[in-house]
Design an enzyme around this catalytic site. Structure first.
Site, PDB file in Angstrom:
ATOM      1  N   LEU A  96       0.858  -1.183   0.000  1.00  8.97           N
ATOM      2  CA  LEU A  96       0.000   0.000   0.000  1.00  8.97           C
ATOM      3  C   LEU A  96       0.892   1.230   0.000  1.00  8.97           C
ATOM      4  O   LEU A  96       1.784   1.354   0.854  1.00  8.97           O
ATOM      5  CB  LEU A  96      -0.892   0.002   1.241  1.00  8.97           C
ATOM      6  CG  LEU A  96      -1.585   1.320   1.612  1.00  8.97           C
ATOM      7  CD1 LEU A  96      -2.591   1.718   0.540  1.00  8.97           C
ATOM      8  CD2 LEU A  96      -2.249   1.209   2.976  1.00  8.97           C
ATOM      9  N   ILE A  97       0.671   2.134  -0.944  1.00  5.66           N
ATOM     10  CA  ILE A  97       1.506   3.334  -1.045  1.00  5.66           C
ATOM     11  C   ILE A  97       0.607   4.539  -1.235  1.00  5.66           C
ATOM     12  O   ILE A  97      -0.196   4.595  -2.174  1.00  5.66           O
ATOM     13  CB  ILE A  97       2.503   3.222  -2.215  1.00  5.66           C
ATOM     14  CG1 ILE A  97       3.396   1.999  -2.023  1.00  5.66           C
ATOM     15  CG2 ILE A  97       3.359   4.486  -2.316  1.00  5.66           C
ATOM     16  CD1 ILE A  97       4.240   1.661  -3.210  1.00  5.66           C
TER      17      ILE A  97
ATOM     18  N   GLY B 269       0.113   8.797  -1.794  1.00  6.94           N
ATOM     19  CA  GLY B 269       0.807   9.826  -2.563  1.00  6.94           C
ATOM     20  C   GLY B 269       1.492   9.244  -3.782  1.00  6.94           C
ATOM     21  O   GLY B 269       2.615   9.635  -4.128  1.00  6.94           O
TER      22      GLY B 269
ATOM     23  N   SER C 234       0.556   9.116  -7.108  1.00 11.72           N
ATOM     24  CA  SER C 234       0.242   9.541  -8.469  1.00 11.72           C
ATOM     25  C   SER C 234       1.443  10.137  -9.188  1.00 11.72           C
ATOM     26  O   SER C 234       1.458  10.215 -10.425  1.00 11.72           O
ATOM     27  CB  SER C 234      -0.908  10.556  -8.463  1.00 11.72           C
ATOM     28  OG  SER C 234      -0.550  11.722  -7.732  1.00 11.72           O
TER      29      SER C 234
ATOM     30  N   GLY D 168       5.932  11.646  -8.502  1.00 14.97           N
ATOM     31  CA  GLY D 168       7.051  11.876  -7.606  1.00 14.97           C
ATOM     32  C   GLY D 168       7.586  10.625  -6.939  1.00 14.97           C
ATOM     33  O   GLY D 168       7.591   9.530  -7.523  1.00 14.97           O
ATOM     34  N   ILE D 169       8.041  10.780  -5.712  1.00 12.53           N
ATOM     35  CA  ILE D 169       8.644   9.666  -4.985  1.00 12.53           C
ATOM     36  C   ILE D 169       7.646   8.530  -4.805  1.00 12.53           C
ATOM     37  O   ILE D 169       7.992   7.352  -4.938  1.00 12.53           O
ATOM     38  CB  ILE D 169       9.172  10.147  -3.615  1.00 12.53           C
ATOM     39  CG1 ILE D 169      10.324  11.146  -3.806  1.00 12.53           C
ATOM     40  CG2 ILE D 169       9.652   8.961  -2.773  1.00 12.53           C
ATOM     41  CD1 ILE D 169      10.766  11.827  -2.521  1.00 12.53           C
ATOM     42  N   GLY D 170       6.399   8.856  -4.510  1.00 15.58           N
ATOM     43  CA  GLY D 170       5.399   7.823  -4.290  1.00 15.58           C
ATOM     44  C   GLY D 170       5.195   6.942  -5.509  1.00 15.58           C
ATOM     45  O   GLY D 170       5.112   5.716  -5.400  1.00 15.58           O
TER      46      GLY D 170
ATOM     47  N   TYR E 239       5.801  22.727   7.953  1.00  8.05           N
ATOM     48  CA  TYR E 239       6.217  21.523   7.232  1.00  8.05           C
ATOM     49  C   TYR E 239       7.368  20.825   7.959  1.00  8.05           C
ATOM     50  O   TYR E 239       7.316  19.618   8.207  1.00  8.05           O
ATOM     51  CB  TYR E 239       6.633  21.858   5.804  1.00  8.05           C
ATOM     52  CG  TYR E 239       7.235  20.669   5.085  1.00  8.05           C
ATOM     53  CD1 TYR E 239       6.410  19.668   4.596  1.00  8.05           C
ATOM     54  CD2 TYR E 239       8.614  20.536   4.935  1.00  8.05           C
ATOM     55  CE1 TYR E 239       6.955  18.550   3.961  1.00  8.05           C
ATOM     56  CE2 TYR E 239       9.162  19.429   4.311  1.00  8.05           C
ATOM     57  CZ  TYR E 239       8.333  18.439   3.828  1.00  8.05           C
ATOM     58  OH  TYR E 239       8.882  17.329   3.214  1.00  8.05           O
TER      59      TYR E 239
END
Length: 268
Positions: free
Chosen positions: A9-10, A12, A14, A16-18, A151
């Site tokens: 399960l991942i 983010g 769509s 980039g890093i994810g 952040y």
């Protein structure tokens, strides 16, 4: 989902890093449940299916309770072998100038969603005596984030949270990993309003594929934390361990303060 392939399960996922992490897991024989809140998720999922993986795409905004329940419902009854809580958002600018609603969205996604998703996922892994839980932290977690204060503080929370869980589950057969990228070439800085007028937004950044490859290796081998990316990022991670907070805050100011970005080149 199949019974013969492990499941990752991942969030983010769509871009980039994810997305690169999802690609790593797919290429190493995992089926996937991928999440993001934007419409690019389905095309990202289709790209991942080309590796032969079964991919379930769950479009949901994890800043909301409804979105978190939707994602958890999607994995209800499934054995999640690896969960990577990667989704995150930032907001640049001086704290007195940023909109409070934007600051709250950083907390809602980076902190609240992380805790609320980690609880049921980790409980299931511990009950089963197997599993790998990972968080995308950041080298920013090691330094006060002048002109990006909420952040960096949120990533400090994630880092502390992850390392506490490492100790709690060390005898259960479950591993917890905090992945710590540096500035990476993704849409993060655009979304944070930092792409054009800050030094960190305009500087050369790490390749998300490289970050994901190193992160994958750390997760599947059960490392407790891993600085992922270029040599420059790894040096930054080491410096974060030894420099005083005041020095790090001043350095971050030079990188993140609006107006510090490189002027665009003029056509000749």
């Amino acid at each position: 989902m199949t019974d013969t392939r492990p499941l990752a399960l991942i969030t983010g996922a769509s871009s980039g890093i994810g997305h690169e992490l999802a690609r790593q897991f797919a290429h190493h024989g995992y089926d996937l449940v991928v999440n993001a809140e934007d419409e690019a998720l389905e095309s990202a999922a289709q790209d991942l299916r080309e590796s032969g993986a079964e991919v379930r795409a769950v479009r949901a905004d994890l800043r909301t309770g409804e979105g978190r329940f939707r994602l958890l419902d999607a994995v209800d009854g499934l054995t999640v072998d690896v969960a990577v809580l990667n989704a995150g958002v930032g907001r640049g600018g001086a704290f007195v100038d940023t909109d409070l609603a934007d600051d709250q969205e950083v907390i809602d996604l980076n902190v609240t969603a992380t805790v609320r998703l980690a609880k049921p996922l980790l409980r299931a892994m511990v009950a089963r005596g197997a599993g790998r839980l990972a968080f995308t932290s950041s080298v920013a977690s090691t330094m006060p984030g002048s002109f990006q204060p909420v952040y960096n503080a949120s990533k400090s929370f994630v880092q502390s949270f992850a390392q506490a869980l490492v100790e709690e589950v060390k005898d259960t057969g479950v591993t917890v990993t905090a992945v710590m990228p540096g500035p990476t070439d993704t849409a993060f800085f655009d979304r944070a309003g930092m792409a054009d007028d800050t030094r960190i937004g305009t500087m050369k950044k790490d390749d998300p594929a490289q970050v994901a490859e190193q992160a994958f290796e750390a997760i599947v081998t059960g490392e407790t934390k891993a600085v992922a990316g270029s040599l420059k990022t790894k040096v930054q991670g080491l410096a974060g361990k030894v420099l005083p907070d005041g020095v790090k805050a001043a350095a971050h100011r030079r990188l993140a303060k609006p107006g510090t970005g490189k002027a665009p080149e003029q056509p000749s």
